[in-house]
Design an enzyme around this catalytic site. Structure first.
Site: not given
Lengths: 247, 247, 247, 247, 247, 247
Positions: F26, F28, F37, F112, F114, F166, F171
Site C-alpha cells: 500500500e 505510504h 505494513d 494494516h 483495513e 497513515h 509508521e
C-alpha cells in the site's frame, strides 16, 4: 517493489516488467527449509529483474496442496496448503490490481509444481477482460532446463522426472547456492519413494512416501550444480521475456 | 447405472465398486470426434466394470479448460471448457451423494489431461469429511502404460510425451477400436506443434498450435495399437482396484 | 456434436441451432431406469435436431435435487443430486463457451422438474452480458402437452398434475417408446403418494412417499401413449424454435 | 421479535415456534404496492403467531428474480431481484443462527412464487447438519387454498392458475384486507397476459406481458374475498404447525 | 417505496435519491428491542427522505456479526448474524438492481457498527462497473455528531467512544424518541464492560461482556437527548446529500 | 518457520505459539516503502517470537482494500488490494492447515488498518469447527499503545486518531527503527488530509486525499519514537500471549 515508494512504482509501472514470485510452505525433507520453493522463486525473480530492469513484487508465500508424488503430500506438519479456489482468487485479485494500475507486462515466476494448474486458471480468468496490449507470462524454472544440463546434474544419480525431483538434487543445489545457511547437508539421507504410484488414492496412505519426505536421492547436490541450473533457467527466462515483451 | 432401477442400485451400492467416467468436449483434430475423451473413459469404465463387477455411472461429459500444449487450447470452436471451480463442485457433489447413499468404493476414470488437478481438488475436499472405510481412487489410462508398450506403439514416430499425445497415435488408435465409425482417417494430416512452449502466455497466441489442432503425428495409428493400449491400461486398472478394494 | 469433428462444428456453429439436453440421475420406481430423465431429453433433442437441422450437445447428465412431491426426494439410493449453485455454474459455463464460439441460437431441452428454477438462473446470469443477436430458449416437454392429449393419455387414471407425474403414465410411456429395453413393466405396482403435502418439511420424513418411489399410478402406460406425447411435444418444440429463431 | 428484548427471546427460544416471513419487492400492477408480497407474509406470520404463540422475525424483504409469467419479470422498474445464490446464503445464515441459539421449531412463511426453489435449497443445505429434534417447515399461502374457496373467489373471472394470479384477484383482495390504504382500486384496469408462454426465452421480450404488469384480471377483488382466503390459509398454517410441532 | 406502485417509482427513479436503510437484529440489553438498529436507520431514512424528497427502500433487516466490544458478540440469543460474504452479496445485488432500473443517486443509511466494512466492500464491487453519473453515499449517524453534542449528551457519564456506545445513552435516547413504546427504562441497569479488550480472542470468552449485554452506562438517556442527536445527524445527512447530489 | 525444516516444526507445533504476520502492499507517501505494513508486522512478530519462543510464519504479504481516510484509497499506483472474500479464504485456509497439523496456539499480528474486519471474519469461520483447546488471538500494534505514549510521540503535532496515522509519525518512526534504509526522510512533506470525510462516497473522488498520499503530518518522526512504540506494543503483545496461552 517492497522497498519502492509509490512514486517510484508509478514512474515505471507502464514500461517495466512486473514479476510476481509464487512459492509454497512445504516440507522439503530433513535438510531443506519449509520455505524452499518461495526462496527459489524470489531469487529467480530478483535475478531476472536485474537482467531486464524488472520490478519484483512481494511473493505469494503460500501455494496449492502438496501432492504425495510431487511434494510428499498434505500430511507432513509444516506443509501449509491453500484450497484451489483460494489460490485462484488470490492470484486473480493481485493481477487485476496491477492491470488497473496500468501495468502491461506481467511475469509469474513459479517454483511449486502443484501450483501450475491453479495459476493458469487465475490468469485465464483475468485474461478474459484484459485491456489490449497487456500480456501475462508464467514460467517454472524446471521447464527451462535442457537435457544437456539434466545430464550434467544427474551425473551419478538417475533423473527421476521433475515431479519427483522434490527436495532432491536440483532443489538442494539451488538452495545451496541461494540460501546455503538454511541447508543441513549432514541431515540428508538416501531415501526415495519406493514405488511411484500410477494413480491417486484418498484417504492418502501414510506410507506412500518415505517418512523423511524425500522422494528422490539428493546426494551429489552441490553449489556448482545449483549455479548451472540457475544460469540456464535464468537465461531461459530472459529469452522468454525479451521475446514476449520485445525489450 | 444408467439402465438400473434404484432397487438394483440399492442392492449393490455398499458392496460394489462405483465407477465415474470423466471426459471432455474438446477438439481432436480433423479426424476424431469432439467427444473423444468421454468415449474413452466410458469405454474403459465399462471394461473395468465387467472385470470387477462394477457399476458405471453416467459420465461427466464436460471437462476443464483445454491447454494449448495438451489439447490445443480454448480457441478451437467445439472445445467447451468448464471453469475450475465448476468442475470441482460438480465432482464434489456427485461423490458426496454417492457417499450419502452408502457407497464405499469409488473409482474415477479420467481421460482428459487437463482435468487432473481439479478432480484431485474435488476428491481432497470430499475426503476431509468422509466416513471411515470409504475409499476413492482416480486413474488416467496413460499413467498405466509401460515403456515397453510405448516402444511398440511408437514404432515409427517418436513418443512426444503424454501431454502432446493429443489426437495423435494413442487416442486415434483407441477410438479406432472403441468407436471406429467416428474416425475419419482420410482427413488425418501430418501436422504437429512446431515448438513446444516451455512457458505459458496470455492472451494465448493463435499460432501456437497448428490450425488443425493436431499436436503430434497421428500416422501409424491402428486398431491393433488401440487394442494393445486397452489391454495394458485395463489390466492396470483391474490391478489397482483389486489392490485398493481387496476384491 | 458428440461425433462431429471441430471442423464440422465450426462450419455450422453460427447458423444452426445448438441443443443442450439436461436430465438427471433419479429414482423412477421399480420399473424405470435411473437415467429416465436424461434419456427423455436426449431423445427429444435428437428428434428436434432432425426437424430443424440442429446440433445436439452431450447431455448434462446430473440435475438438481429431487423433491419428495415431484421426484421422490433425496433419500432414495441412486438419486444423485447436485447443489443449486453447482448446476447454475455448470450450465452457465457451457452456454458461455458456446457464445464465445460464436453460437447464436441455443435451446435447452429439460426433462427434470426440479431443474427449472436453476436452469433459468443460469440463463439469466449469462443473458446479462450476451452479445446482441444471441437467443436462448428453454423448453420442458410437459409444458407443450395440450389438455386434449392429457385427456387421451389419462383415459382410465386421473391426471395428478405434472409434478406428481413422476415415473407414472407419461414417463413410462415415453421410455416404452424411447428405450423399451430398460423398462420392467412386470415390476410396476399400483402405488401412489397418499396425501400430497401442501407444504415442505425438513428433515424430509421417510414415509412421505411410497417405498417404491412411485408418486402416481403408472398403469395404462403404453408405447402408443408415448408416441402421442412425443408427437405433440416435438411439434411444440419445432414451433417454438421456428418462431424464435425464424427458420 | 422486532420489539422483544433478548431476555424475552431467550426465555422462549427453545419452546416456541419462530416464524420467518419472506417476501419481495416487485411490481404489482398500477394499483398494488411494490411491497405487496412482504406485506402478505408479514401479516400471515403475525396471524399465525397469535394462534400458536409464535415469534415473528423481521422479514426477508427482498426475494428471488421475478419471472414474466408469474410476476411480470425483471424489466419493471421497482422490481428488485436477488440472485439465487444470495437468497440461498441469506436464508441459510439466518436459520443457522436460530439453530445455534437453540431454536427447534422454525416456520418459513413465503408469499413470492419465485422464491420457492431457492428457499428449499437453503433449508436443504442447513438440514444436513441440523441437530436432532430441529424441524423446519415452509408454507406458501396459495398451497393451502381449497378448490371450494377458489370457486368462491373466482365467481366471475376464471381461475388462471396460481402462477398467473399475480396482482390479480387473490393478491388484491388480500391487500384490501391487510393494507387497504395502499390499494388504488381506481387505477386497476382489465388487462391480462394474452398468451401464456409454454417456454422461456432470453433476452426476455418486452411485450410478453402487458405494460401494466398485470397478468390476470383483478376485477371482482374485494375485502370479503381477502377475508375468505386469509381464514382458510391461516387455518391451514395452524394445522400444519400443530401437526408438525405437536402443540 | 414499500407503498409505492411501480408507476410511482418509475416516475421518480432517475431524479430522486433512493435511500437504503441497513440495520441488524442484535441484543441491545434488557431494555431495548432486538430491532433497535433497524428502527434507527429506518427512522433516519424517513426523516432524510422528507427533507430531500427521497425514496426509502425496505430495510436490510439483518446485519453482520456482532462483535463483543461493539455489540456484545454472537453468543447472545436473539443476535442473528450474517456471514460477511452474504451481506456483501445482498447489498451488491440490491444496488445493482437499482442501477439497472436507472437510479443514479443512492444513499445507504447504516446504524450497525459492524456492518461498515462489508457495506463498503459491496459498494466497491458495484462501483467498478457503474455507469457514469451514478453515485453512492454511505452514512452512519454517529459519524455526524460533533464534539459539542457529545459533550451535551454525556453530561454526567463519560463518553466511552462510539464502538462501546451500544444500548447505552445514545441508542436509548434515540429509541426513546423513535419508538418509545419498545423501551423498558425500568429494566435498565448500571452495567458496563469492565475492561475493554485491546485485542480479539477466539473462541470468544463468555465473560468478556456483562451478562446483560450492556457495554456502557445508559443512565441519563432521555427523549431530549435523542432529539438532539437526531437533529444533528439529520442535518449532517441533508448536507451530505445536498453536497454530493447537488439538490 | 521459513528456515525451519519440517522436522523442526513438527517438534514444536503443539507446544509453541505460531505467529502469522499480516500486512499489505500500500502507498505510504513519498518517503516510506509500499511494504511498510508487512515490514512492521514481520518485525513485531519476530520480536514477539523471541520473547515467547514462538514460531513466525511467512507473512500474508497482501491485504484488504485501502480506504481513503485510513490508507489513501485504491487509486494510488502500487496499492495492491485484495477483495474481502479472497482475504477471508486465504487466512481461513492457513489457520485451518495449522490446526490440522496440531497447532493449538495461534497469534495473528496485523498492521494494516483495513484488514481487521476480514481477519476477524476468517477467524470466526474457523472457530466454529475448532478442536477444543485451540485458541486464536489477533493483535494490531496500535491497540496496545497507551495515552501516555501517544502524548510523548505527539509532542509537537496533534494526534489525528489511528485511522489517519497513515505514513505519518508512528509508521515513519517504526520504519526508521525497523528498516531505516528504506526511508527517505528528505522526501517527506508537510501534507495532510484537509477535511476528514464523515461519510463514504463512490466513485471515490480523486481529491479526497493529498496527492502525496499523506493523511497526517509526519514531521517529528524519529527512531527514538519508533523505539518507544515498539517497546510498548511488544510488551502489550507479550502480556496478551502470556495471559491467553498461560506461558
Amino acid at each position: 517493489m517492497k522497498n519502492m515508494t509509490w512514486y517510484e512504482f508509478d514512474a515505471r509501472k507502464d514500461k517495466d516488467l512486473v514479476i510476481l514470485p509464487v512459492g509454497s510452505v512445504e516440507q522439503h525433507g530433513p535438510h531443506l527449509p519449509l520455505f524452499t520453493d518461495t526462496i527459489i522463486s524470489e531469487k529467480f525473480s530478483n535475478l531476472l529483474a536485474n537482467k531486464v530492469n524488472g520490478i519484483v513484487m512481494p511473493a505469494i508465500n503460500y501455494g496449492y496442496k502438496s501432492q504425495p508424488a510431487s511434494g510428499g503430500g498434505p500430511l507432513f506438519p509444516g506443509t501449509i496448503d491453500l484450497n484451489g479456489a483460494t489460490l485462484i482468487s488470490l492470484v486473480k485479485d493481485i493481477i487485476e490490481e496491477l492491470i488497473r494500475d496500468g501495468v502491461k507486462k506481467i511475469a509469474i515466476v513459479n517454483s511449486h509444481f502443484e501450483n501450475q494448474a491453479f495459476l493458469l486458471e487465475a490468469i485465464d480468468l483475468v485474461s478474459r477482460n484484459m485491456p489490449e496490449g497487456t500480456k501475462i507470462v508464467m514460467m517454472s524454472w524446471w521447464d527451462l532446463i535442457t537435457q544437456d544440463t539434466i545430464d550434467k546434474v544427474f551425473d551419478e544419480v538417475e533423473f527421476p522426472g521433475w515431479a519427483l525431483e522434490h527436495a532432491a538434487i536440483t532443489e538442494t543445489s539451488l538452495i545451496l547456492k541461494f540460501a546455503p545457511e538454511t541447508v543441513h547437508m549432514d541431515r540428508l539421507i538416501d531415501e526415495k519413494i519406493e514405488e511411484v504410484p500410477s494413480y491417486q488414492v484418498y484417504p492418502i496412505p501414510k506410507d506412500l512416501v518415505p517418512k523423511s519426505g524425500l522422494l528422490s536421492i539428493g546426494r551429489t547436490s552441490s553449489k556448482e550444480k545449483g549455479e548451472l541450473i540457475i544460469q540456464e533457467a535464468l537465461e531461459g527466462m530472459v529469452n522468454i521475456v525479451r521475446k514476449e515483451f520485445i525489450f
